[in-house]
Scaffold this motif. Structure first.
Motif, PDB file in Angstrom:
ATOM      1  N   GLU A  66     -11.387   8.429  35.209  1.00  0.00           N
ATOM      2  CA  GLU A  66     -10.668   8.417  33.931  1.00  0.00           C
ATOM      3  C   GLU A  66     -10.650   6.978  33.419  1.00  0.00           C
ATOM      4  OE1 GLU A  66      -7.873  12.109  35.505  1.00  0.00           O
ATOM      5  OE2 GLU A  66      -7.131  10.060  35.528  1.00  0.00           O
ATOM      6  N   TYR A  67     -11.790   6.539  32.930  1.00  0.00           N
ATOM      7  CA  TYR A  67     -12.011   5.123  32.684  1.00  0.00           C
ATOM      8  C   TYR A  67     -11.170   4.566  31.541  1.00  0.00           C
ATOM      9  CZ  TYR A  67     -15.915   5.247  35.988  1.00  0.00           C
ATOM     10  OH  TYR A  67     -16.674   5.365  37.127  1.00  0.00           O
ATOM     11  N   ASP A  68     -10.972   5.330  30.492  1.00  0.00           N
ATOM     12  CA  ASP A  68     -10.144   4.826  29.388  1.00  0.00           C
ATOM     13  C   ASP A  68      -8.706   4.609  29.845  1.00  0.00           C
ATOM     14  OD1 ASP A  68     -12.288   4.847  27.687  1.00  0.00           O
ATOM     15  OD2 ASP A  68     -11.774   6.746  26.713  1.00  0.00           O
ATOM     16  N   ALA A  69      -8.189   5.580  30.592  1.00  0.00           N
ATOM     17  CA  ALA A  69      -6.819   5.457  31.104  1.00  0.00           C
ATOM     18  C   ALA A  69      -6.720   4.291  32.080  1.00  0.00           C
ATOM     19  CB  ALA A  69      -6.387   6.754  31.782  1.00  0.00           C
ATOM     20  N   ALA A  70      -7.760   4.099  32.899  1.00  0.00           N
ATOM     21  CA  ALA A  70      -7.767   2.984  33.856  1.00  0.00           C
ATOM     22  C   ALA A  70      -7.750   1.653  33.118  1.00  0.00           C
ATOM     23  CB  ALA A  70      -8.996   3.074  34.754  1.00  0.00           C
ATOM     24  N   SER A 124     -10.682  31.620  27.160  1.00  0.00           N
ATOM     25  CA  SER A 124      -9.938  30.652  26.352  1.00  0.00           C
ATOM     26  C   SER A 124      -9.366  29.567  27.256  1.00  0.00           C
ATOM     27  CB  SER A 124      -8.796  31.349  25.619  1.00  0.00           C
ATOM     28  OG  SER A 124      -7.827  31.817  26.558  1.00  0.00           O
ATOM     29  N   ASN A 125      -8.889  28.480  26.661  1.00  0.00           N
ATOM     30  CA  ASN A 125      -8.287  27.409  27.466  1.00  0.00           C
ATOM     31  C   ASN A 125      -7.112  27.898  28.303  1.00  0.00           C
ATOM     32  OD1 ASN A 125     -10.180  25.739  26.389  1.00  0.00           O
ATOM     33  ND2 ASN A 125      -8.749  24.246  25.536  1.00  0.00           N
ATOM     34  N   PRO A 126      -6.173  28.696  27.754  1.00  0.00           N
ATOM     35  CA  PRO A 126      -5.075  29.203  28.588  1.00  0.00           C
ATOM     36  C   PRO A 126      -5.578  30.049  29.753  1.00  0.00           C
ATOM     37  CG  PRO A 126      -4.510  29.410  26.277  1.00  0.00           C
ATOM     38  CD  PRO A 126      -5.952  29.031  26.322  1.00  0.00           C
ATOM     39  N   GLU A 127      -6.619  30.849  29.513  1.00  0.00           N
ATOM     40  CA  GLU A 127      -7.162  31.686  30.594  1.00  0.00           C
ATOM     41  C   GLU A 127      -7.819  30.833  31.670  1.00  0.00           C
ATOM     42  OE1 GLU A 127      -8.241  35.786  28.131  1.00  0.00           O
ATOM     43  OE2 GLU A 127      -9.663  34.107  28.123  1.00  0.00           O
ATOM     44  N   ILE A 128      -8.535  29.790  31.239  1.00  0.00           N
ATOM     45  CA  ILE A 128      -9.156  28.882  32.214  1.00  0.00           C
ATOM     46  C   ILE A 128      -8.082  28.172  33.028  1.00  0.00           C
ATOM     47  CG2 ILE A 128     -10.558  26.801  32.473  1.00  0.00           C
ATOM     48  CD1 ILE A 128     -12.039  27.643  29.903  1.00  0.00           C
ATOM     49  N   ALA A 129      -7.021  27.732  32.338  1.00  0.00           N
ATOM     50  CA  ALA A 129      -5.928  27.040  33.033  1.00  0.00           C
ATOM     51  C   ALA A 129      -5.314  27.940  34.099  1.00  0.00           C
ATOM     52  CB  ALA A 129      -4.864  26.613  32.025  1.00  0.00           C
ATOM     53  N   THR A 132      -4.875  19.624  30.703  1.00  0.00           N
ATOM     54  CA  THR A 132      -5.982  19.170  31.553  1.00  0.00           C
ATOM     55  C   THR A 132      -7.263  19.906  31.191  1.00  0.00           C
ATOM     56  OG1 THR A 132      -4.479  18.630  33.361  1.00  0.00           O
ATOM     57  CG2 THR A 132      -6.784  18.973  33.926  1.00  0.00           C
ATOM     58  N   VAL A 133      -7.171  21.203  30.959  1.00  0.00           N
ATOM     59  CA  VAL A 133      -8.351  21.989  30.578  1.00  0.00           C
ATOM     60  C   VAL A 133      -8.914  21.470  29.254  1.00  0.00           C
ATOM     61  CG1 VAL A 133      -9.172  24.262  29.869  1.00  0.00           C
ATOM     62  CG2 VAL A 133      -7.649  24.046  31.842  1.00  0.00           C
ATOM     63  N   ALA A 134      -8.029  21.207  28.290  1.00  0.00           N
ATOM     64  CA  ALA A 134      -8.477  20.685  26.993  1.00  0.00           C
ATOM     65  C   ALA A 134      -9.215  19.363  27.167  1.00  0.00           C
ATOM     66  CB  ALA A 134      -7.290  20.525  26.060  1.00  0.00           C
ATOM     67  N   ARG A 135      -8.711  18.522  28.069  1.00  0.00           N
ATOM     68  CA  ARG A 135      -9.382  17.244  28.321  1.00  0.00           C
ATOM     69  C   ARG A 135     -10.761  17.464  28.932  1.00  0.00           C
ATOM     70  NH1 ARG A 135      -6.020  15.056  31.693  1.00  0.00           N
ATOM     71  NH2 ARG A 135      -7.287  15.273  33.570  1.00  0.00           N
ATOM     72  N   HIS A 136     -10.856  18.421  29.889  1.00  0.00           N
ATOM     73  CA  HIS A 136     -12.157  18.721  30.492  1.00  0.00           C
ATOM     74  C   HIS A 136     -13.139  19.237  29.440  1.00  0.00           C
ATOM     75  CE1 HIS A 136     -11.266  17.810  34.581  1.00  0.00           C
ATOM     76  NE2 HIS A 136     -10.373  18.773  34.744  1.00  0.00           N
ATOM     77  N   ASN A 142     -14.352  16.384  27.371  1.00  0.00           N
ATOM     78  CA  ASN A 142     -15.319  15.568  28.118  1.00  0.00           C
ATOM     79  C   ASN A 142     -16.683  16.254  28.184  1.00  0.00           C
ATOM     80  OD1 ASN A 142     -13.404  13.604  28.590  1.00  0.00           O
ATOM     81  ND2 ASN A 142     -12.854  14.353  30.622  1.00  0.00           N
ATOM     82  N   ILE A 143     -16.662  17.581  28.371  1.00  0.00           N
ATOM     83  CA  ILE A 143     -17.919  18.340  28.448  1.00  0.00           C
ATOM     84  C   ILE A 143     -18.674  18.226  27.131  1.00  0.00           C
ATOM     85  CG2 ILE A 143     -18.860  20.689  28.584  1.00  0.00           C
ATOM     86  CD1 ILE A 143     -16.533  21.286  30.582  1.00  0.00           C
ATOM     87  N   PHE A 144     -17.973  18.406  26.019  1.00  0.00           N
ATOM     88  CA  PHE A 144     -18.611  18.307  24.711  1.00  0.00           C
ATOM     89  C   PHE A 144     -19.236  16.922  24.529  1.00  0.00           C
ATOM     90  CE2 PHE A 144     -16.176  21.708  22.031  1.00  0.00           C
ATOM     91  CZ  PHE A 144     -16.551  22.679  22.951  1.00  0.00           C
ATOM     92  N   ALA A 145     -18.500  15.885  24.954  1.00  0.00           N
ATOM     93  CA  ALA A 145     -19.000  14.513  24.782  1.00  0.00           C
ATOM     94  C   ALA A 145     -20.239  14.265  25.640  1.00  0.00           C
ATOM     95  CB  ALA A 145     -17.901  13.515  25.129  1.00  0.00           C
ATOM     96  N   LYS A 146     -20.198  14.695  26.902  1.00  0.00           N
ATOM     97  CA  LYS A 146     -21.332  14.458  27.801  1.00  0.00           C
ATOM     98  C   LYS A 146     -22.574  15.235  27.361  1.00  0.00           C
ATOM     99  CE  LYS A 146     -18.688  13.327  31.973  1.00  0.00           C
ATOM    100  NZ  LYS A 146     -18.359  13.709  33.378  1.00  0.00           N
ATOM    101  N   LEU A 147     -22.379  16.466  26.874  1.00  0.00           N
ATOM    102  CA  LEU A 147     -23.511  17.302  26.485  1.00  0.00           C
ATOM    103  C   LEU A 147     -23.918  17.072  25.036  1.00  0.00           C
ATOM    104  CD1 LEU A 147     -22.557  20.703  28.183  1.00  0.00           C
ATOM    105  CD2 LEU A 147     -23.722  18.707  29.145  1.00  0.00           C
TER     106      LEU A 147
END
Length: 541
Positions: A294-298, A497-502, A511-515, A518-523
Motif C-alpha cells: 500500500e505504497y501511497d498510504a506508506a 457485486s462488491n457486497p457479495e464479494i465482501a 476493502t473490496v472497493a479498493r481492490h 487497484n485492479i482497474f488501474a493495473k489492467l
C-alpha cells in the motif's frame, strides 16, 4: 462530607493507585486546604492521566508551598520533576531554568544528600536532549551510585536505565542490556514508584528495539501491558505501550491488527496532548503499509513521521525500491551511511541498505555493508540482528552468483526469524535459500522453498514479496495482480457485486472497493465488463 474527610478519601485513593478518583477529589477541593504533598499527589495523578498542563500547575504550587515552609529538599524534588515534564515536552530552555533553580537551592545545603543524585540525573537528561552524549556517559554511573548509596529505588532504577542506554549507544551493548535488566528487577518487584516505573519500562523497550533484541522487547512489552491494565484510567505510557505492541504485531505478521493498535496509540497521544513518540507510531504505520504494498498510504505515513521529527529512513528508501526508484534509493542509502556514525543506529540501517545496494547492482557496497552488519551483530549478540545479518549475507552472495556461499547464512537467517516468530522475514530468507539451491542445480528443493515462501506471503497479504517470488517460480499473475486481487477479479467476472464479494471473502466493502480500483488501474480498464474480459482472456476463470 467535610474537607478533612474528602482529603482523607483522596489520599487513600492515591495510595491504592486509583488515579481517576484521587485526581477528581483533589481537583475539586479548595486549594487553600491542600498541603504541599497534596499538590505533589495531584501533579502525579494529572501526569498519569495525561493532563500535562494540570501536572505543571500543580507541581509549581507544590514547589512554592515547599519553599514557603522551608522544605528545601522537597522543593528541589518539585523543581526537578517540573524540569522532567518540560524536557519531555521539548521545552528545554524552561526546563533548564528549573534545573538551575534546584541547583541553587542545593548549593546552600551542606553535605551529600540524595537530591544531588536527582539533580545529576536531570543534568544528564539535559545533556542528552542537547545531544552531548559524551558528557552524559561520564555522569551516568554517578547517578546510579547515588541510588545505591541512599537506597533510593526510583533513582537507582532510572540511573541504571540511563546508564544502560548510554552504554548501548557507546557500543557496549551486552553490558547496557544487563544494566537495563537490573533496572527492571526493581520495577517488577514493585519497589519503584508508578511514574518512574513507566519511564524505565519505556526506556528498556526502546533500547531493545533499537538493537534488534526483539525477544527481550517482547517480554518487556507484555509486562508493560499488564502493568498498564492494572491501573484503570492510566493514560501516560499507554501510548508507548500501544506502539510497542503494534511493532510486535507487525513482526509476527498481524498487519491489520498492528495498524489498529498504532491507531489506538495515536488516539492516546492525542488524549494526552501529544507526545514525541507519535512520530514512531507514524513510521511503524509506514512500514506496515509498505509490506502490504500500500505504497501511497506508506508514503503518507513516512511523511507524517518526518513532520513529527522521526527519520523516515530507511523505510522510505525501501519504499522507493518497491516503486522502482532504485537510483534514488541508492543515493539516499549512501547518504545515510555517511551521516550516521553510532553503531546502534547504523545497525538499524544496514539490512535495508544492503537490499538497496544489491538491487542497484552495487554489490561491492553491499558486501561492505554486510561485513559491518555481521560485525555489529556478533558484537551486540541480539537475535534479530543476527538473523538480519544472515539474510543480508545470503543476498550479497547470490548477487555474486555464489549459491554455495549463500546457503549457510540463508538458513541461519531462516532459523533466527522462525524462532522469533517473524513469518515475513523468515519467508524472505526461505526465498533466498530457494534461490541459492537453484543456483546449485537442486531445482526440486528450490521450488519447494520458493513455493513455501510464496504461501506465507499470500497468507500475510504481503503482495510485493509474493509477486517477487511468483516471478521466480514462473507463476506471476498477469497484469501484476496480487493473489487477493485475482480472487476479487474472478468474482467480478462471475458477476458478483462488491457486497457479495465482501461477504464471500470475509472482507469489508471498503476493502473490496479498493481492490477493484487497484485492479482497474493495473489492467488499465474502466469497467467491470472489461475486467471480466481480461480474466477470461488470461484463463483466470
Amino acid at each position: 462530607m467535610g474537607m478533612v474527610d474528602e482529603l482523607r478519601r483522596a489520599r487513600d485513593a492515591y495510595e491504592r493507585r486509583e488515579w481517576v478518583s484521587a485526581y477528581r477529589t483533589l481537583s475539586d477541593l479548595d486549594e487553600s486546604g491542600l498541603a504541599a504533598g497534596d499538590f505533589t499527589a495531584l501533579a502525579t495523578t494529572a501526569y498519569l492521566l495525561g493532563r500535562r498542563n494540570d501536572c505543571i500547575q500543580a507541581t509549581e504550587r507544590a514547589y512554592q508551598a515547599n519553599v514557603d515552609q522551608g522544605k528545601v529538599f522537597a522543593a528541589v524534588r518539585s523543581a526537578l520533576w517540573l524540569a522532567t515534564v518540560l524536557f519531555e515536552g521539548g521545552e528545554v530552555a524552561i526546563g533548564g531554568g528549573w534545573v538551575a533553580r534546584a541547583q541553587r537551592l542545593l548549593d546552600a545545603v551542606e553535605g551529600d544528600v540524595v537530591e544531588r543524585g536527582y539533580l545529576l540525573q536531570l543534568q544528564q537528561l539535559e545533556l542528552i536532549v542537547k545531544g552531548e552524549l559524551t558528557k552524559a556517559v561520564d555522569r551516568a554511573p554517578q547517578v546510579t551510585d547515588y541510588g545505591r548509596r541512599f537506597h533510593d529505588p526510583d533513582l537507582l532504577a532510572v540511573g541504571l536505565a540511563f546508564e544502560g542506554r548510554l552504554a548501548i549507544y557507546s557500543g557496549r551493548v551486552a553490558y547496557g542490556l544487563r544494566l537495563l535488566d537490573e533496572a527492571m528487577v526493581g520495577v517488577l518487584g514493585g519497589e519503584v514508584s508508578p511514574v518512574y516505573s513507566g519511564l524505565v519500562y519505556c526506556s528498556a523497550i526502546e533500547a531493545c528495539q533499537e538493537v534488534s533484541d526483539l525477544g527481550r522487547a517482547g517480554e518487556w512489552t507484555h509486562a508493560l501491558s499488564t502493568w498498564c491494565e492494572s491501573q484503570p484510567g492510566l493514560v501516560a505510557f499507554t501510548g508507548q505501550c500501544a506502539v510497542h505492541r503494534g511493532q510486535l504485531m507487525r513482526l509476527h505478521g498481524a498487519y491489520t491488527e498492528a495498524l489498529a493498535e498504532l491507531d489506538r496509540a495515536a488516539a492516546r497521544y492525542a488524549a494526552a496532548g501529544g507526545h514525541p513518540a507519535v512520530a514512531l507510531a507514524c513510521y511503524e504505520r509506514g512500514e506496515t503499509h509498505r509490506l502490504r504494498g500500500e505504497y501511497d498510504a506508506a508514503d503518507a505515513a513516512y511523511e507524517k513521521a518526518a513532520a513529527h521529527g522521526h527519520p523516515a529512513q530507511p523505510g522510505r528508501a525501501l519504499l522507493w525500491l518497491g516503486q522502482g526508484r532504485v537510483e534514488q534509493a541508492a543515493v539516499t542509502s549512501h547518504r545515510l551511511l555517511a551521516e550516521v556514525a553510532d553503531p546502534v543506529h547504523r545497525s538499524g540501517l544496514q539490512p535495508a541498505v544492503v537490499e538497496v545496494f544489491v538491487a542497484a547492482g552495487d554489490v561491492e557496497a553491499g558486501a561492505a555493508a554486510v561485513q559491518e552488519l555481521a560485525e555489529l551483530a556478533r558484537s551486540f549478540g541480539c537475535s534479530a540482528l543476527l538473523a538480519a545479518a544472515g539474510g543480508a549475507s545470503a543476498r550479497v552472495a547470490l548477487a555474486q552468483g555464489d549459491g554455495a556461499a549463500a546457503l549457510a547464512p540463508a538458513r541461519a537467517g531462516l532459523d533466527g526469524w522462525t524462532r522469533l516468530e517473524a513469518p515475513y522475514e523468515a519467508a524472505r530468507c526461505r526465498a533466498l535459500l530457494g534461490t541459492a539451491l537453484r543456483l546449485m542445480g537442486d531445482e526440486a528443493s528450490a521450488v519447494g522453498d520458493l513455493a513455501a515462501a510464496r504461501r506465507t506471503f499470500v497468507d500475510l497479504g504481503a503482495a510485493p514479496a509474493e509477486r517477487e517470488v511468483a516471478e521466480l517460480l514462473g507463476q506471476a499473475a498477469p497484469g501484476g495482480l496480487s493473489p487477493r486481487e485475482v480472487e476479487v477479479l474472478r468474482l467480478v467476472a462471475a458477476g458478483r457485486s462488491n457486497p457479495e464479494i465482501a461477504a464471500e471473502l470475509i472482507l469489508s466493502e471498503k476493502t473490496v472497493a479498493r481492490h477493484v480500483s487497484n485492479i482497474f488501474a493495473k489492467l488499465d480498464v474502466g469497467s467491470r465488463t472489461a475486467a471480466a474480459a481480461f480474466a477470461y482472456q488470461h484463463r483466470l476463470v
